[in-house]
Scaffold this motif. Structure first.
Motif, mmCIF file in Angstrom:
data_model
loop_
_atom_site.group_PDB
_atom_site.id
_atom_site.type_symbol
_atom_site.label_atom_id
_atom_site.label_comp_id
_atom_site.label_asym_id
_atom_site.label_seq_id
_atom_site.Cartn_x
_atom_site.Cartn_y
_atom_site.Cartn_z
ATOM 1 N N PRO A 49 0.825 -1.221 0.000
ATOM 2 C CA PRO A 49 0.000 0.000 0.000
ATOM 3 C C PRO A 49 0.847 1.255 0.000
ATOM 4 O O PRO A 49 2.034 1.230 0.335
ATOM 5 N N SER A 50 0.232 2.368 -0.380
ATOM 6 C CA SER A 50 0.936 3.652 -0.381
ATOM 7 C C SER A 50 1.370 4.016 1.033
ATOM 8 O O SER A 50 0.670 3.730 2.010
ATOM 9 N N GLN A 51 2.534 4.638 1.141
ATOM 10 C CA GLN A 51 3.069 5.014 2.446
ATOM 11 C C GLN A 51 2.452 6.334 2.903
ATOM 12 O O GLN A 51 2.972 7.415 2.635
ATOM 13 N N VAL A 52 1.316 6.216 3.594
ATOM 14 C CA VAL A 52 0.568 7.410 3.994
ATOM 15 C C VAL A 52 0.491 7.578 5.510
ATOM 16 O O VAL A 52 -0.057 8.562 6.004
ATOM 17 N N GLY A 53 1.041 6.612 6.270
ATOM 18 C CA GLY A 53 0.870 6.631 7.722
ATOM 19 C C GLY A 53 1.736 7.615 8.468
ATOM 20 O O GLY A 53 1.320 8.188 9.476
ATOM 21 N N ALA A 54 2.971 7.813 8.006
ATOM 22 C CA ALA A 54 3.916 8.741 8.662
ATOM 23 C C ALA A 54 4.063 8.460 10.152
ATOM 24 O O ALA A 54 4.253 9.372 10.951
ATOM 25 N N HIS A 77 -1.846 -4.480 7.459
ATOM 26 C CA HIS A 77 -2.006 -3.596 6.306
ATOM 27 C C HIS A 77 -1.676 -2.157 6.689
ATOM 28 O O HIS A 77 -1.001 -1.437 5.925
ATOM 29 N N LEU A 78 -2.131 -1.732 7.866
ATOM 30 C CA LEU A 78 -1.833 -0.378 8.336
ATOM 31 C C LEU A 78 -0.338 -0.202 8.581
ATOM 32 O O LEU A 78 0.247 0.835 8.243
ATOM 33 N N GLU A 79 0.290 -1.225 9.158
ATOM 34 C CA GLU A 79 1.728 -1.156 9.398
ATOM 35 C C GLU A 79 2.490 -1.033 8.080
ATOM 36 O O GLU A 79 3.453 -0.259 7.980
ATOM 37 N N ARG A 80 2.069 -1.783 7.083
ATOM 38 C CA ARG A 80 2.736 -1.722 5.774
ATOM 39 C C ARG A 80 2.539 -0.371 5.105
ATOM 40 O O ARG A 80 3.322 0.019 4.229
ATOM 41 N N ALA A 81 1.474 0.345 5.496
ATOM 42 C CA ALA A 81 1.215 1.676 4.941
ATOM 43 C C ALA A 81 1.905 2.768 5.749
ATOM 44 O O ALA A 81 1.729 3.953 5.461
ATOM 45 N N LEU A 237 -9.879 -2.637 3.731
ATOM 46 C CA LEU A 237 -8.493 -2.263 4.043
ATOM 47 C C LEU A 237 -8.099 -0.976 3.329
ATOM 48 O O LEU A 237 -7.482 -0.085 3.919
ATOM 49 N N ASN A 238 -8.456 -0.897 2.054
ATOM 50 C CA ASN A 238 -8.076 0.280 1.275
ATOM 51 C C ASN A 238 -8.805 1.533 1.760
ATOM 52 O O ASN A 238 -8.236 2.628 1.767
ATOM 53 N N HIS A 239 -10.069 1.375 2.156
ATOM 54 C CA HIS A 239 -10.813 2.533 2.661
ATOM 55 C C HIS A 239 -10.196 3.044 3.962
ATOM 56 O O HIS A 239 -10.062 4.257 4.165
#
Length: 252
Positions: A49-54, A77-81, A237-239
């Protein structure tokens, strides 16, 4: 002389609330549909996934009768983002014990230590876990950045679900149904709040997962998923990452 009998006017029968409980056919197909959604998730797992978590901290709350393992695909999934995704740390979710407010305060105290040193967090809750996310965000409104609920029937009661028996099994009592409590739970926290709901949900009524009136910071988004598979369905997950990622960009 004929005497007429007095006319007796009976009070009108109360109108019963519409039964919004999902059809049993939807409930019966839940395991098969959740399995298909798991296969779909596996097929997409190789796509990062795109790296949007920062590094933003996100706490995940599981549904009734489940624990953090059920939401592991979403957490990973969140960790990977790029998010710092944490399980709620309380094991199996068997529902609040005793006084609801006292139980929530105790949960907030435990989470305070768990999320440290983050000054800002977001909450994601599946089914019953979504109630915790919403109510805790009301207490931490100056600290919670965003709330996402997944298949959470905050705008309904036990008659809008097919799992009232599970609550009774785990707690030995009926789920709370006080009108005042239901009205309170239906009101979203004063932070950006998203409810993901599915018309294909066989466990809880999709109508109960939507806000009955407009709120400035609340929004409902429809997804195509089973209730059991919402913790790993690719669309869900994507949402979740998309919503949290957009909010992070807006705050930057």
């Amino acid at each position: 002389m004929t005497t007429s009998s007095p006319v007796v006017t009976l009070p009108p029968k109360p109108v019963a609330a519409p039964n919004r409980r999902p059809a049993l056919s939807l409930l019966a197909s839940e395991p098969a549909r959740a399995t298909l959604e798991a296969w779909a998730a596996l097929l997409q797992w190789g796509k990062k996934p795109s790296q949007v978590g920062a590094g933003h901290t996100v706490v995940l709350f599981p549904g009734l009768g489940t624990d953090g393992l059920t939401l592991w695909p979403l957490r990973r999934h969140l960790e990977r983002a790029g998010f710092r995704a944490l399980d709620w740390g309380q094991g199996m979710n068997t529902g609040p014990k005793g006084d609801v407010d006292a139980w929530l305060e105790a949960l907030a105290d435990k989470l305070h230590e768990r999320v440290a040193p983050a000054r800002e967090v977001s909450f994601v809750g599946w089914s019953l876990g979504g109630f915790y996310a919403r109510e805790l965000a009301k207490r931490w409104h100056d600290r919670v950045h965003h709330v996402v609920t997944i298949g959470t029937p905050f705008n309904g009661g036990v008659d809008d679900t097919n799992v009232g028996w599970l609550f009774r099994l785990l707690n030995g009592r009926e789920a709370p149904a006080e009108a005042a409590l239901r009205e309170r739970l239906a009101e979203p926290p004063p932070v950006p709040t998203i409810s993901l709901y599915s018309r294909r949900d066989g466990v809880v009524s999709w109508e109960a997962c939507t806000h009955a009136r407009r709120w400035p910071l609340a929004r409902d988004i429809e997804v195509q998923a089973s209730h059991m598979g919402m913790g790993w369905a690719p669309e869900v997950l994507n949402h979740v990452t998309g919503v949290l990622g957009c909010r992070r960009k807006a705050a930057a």
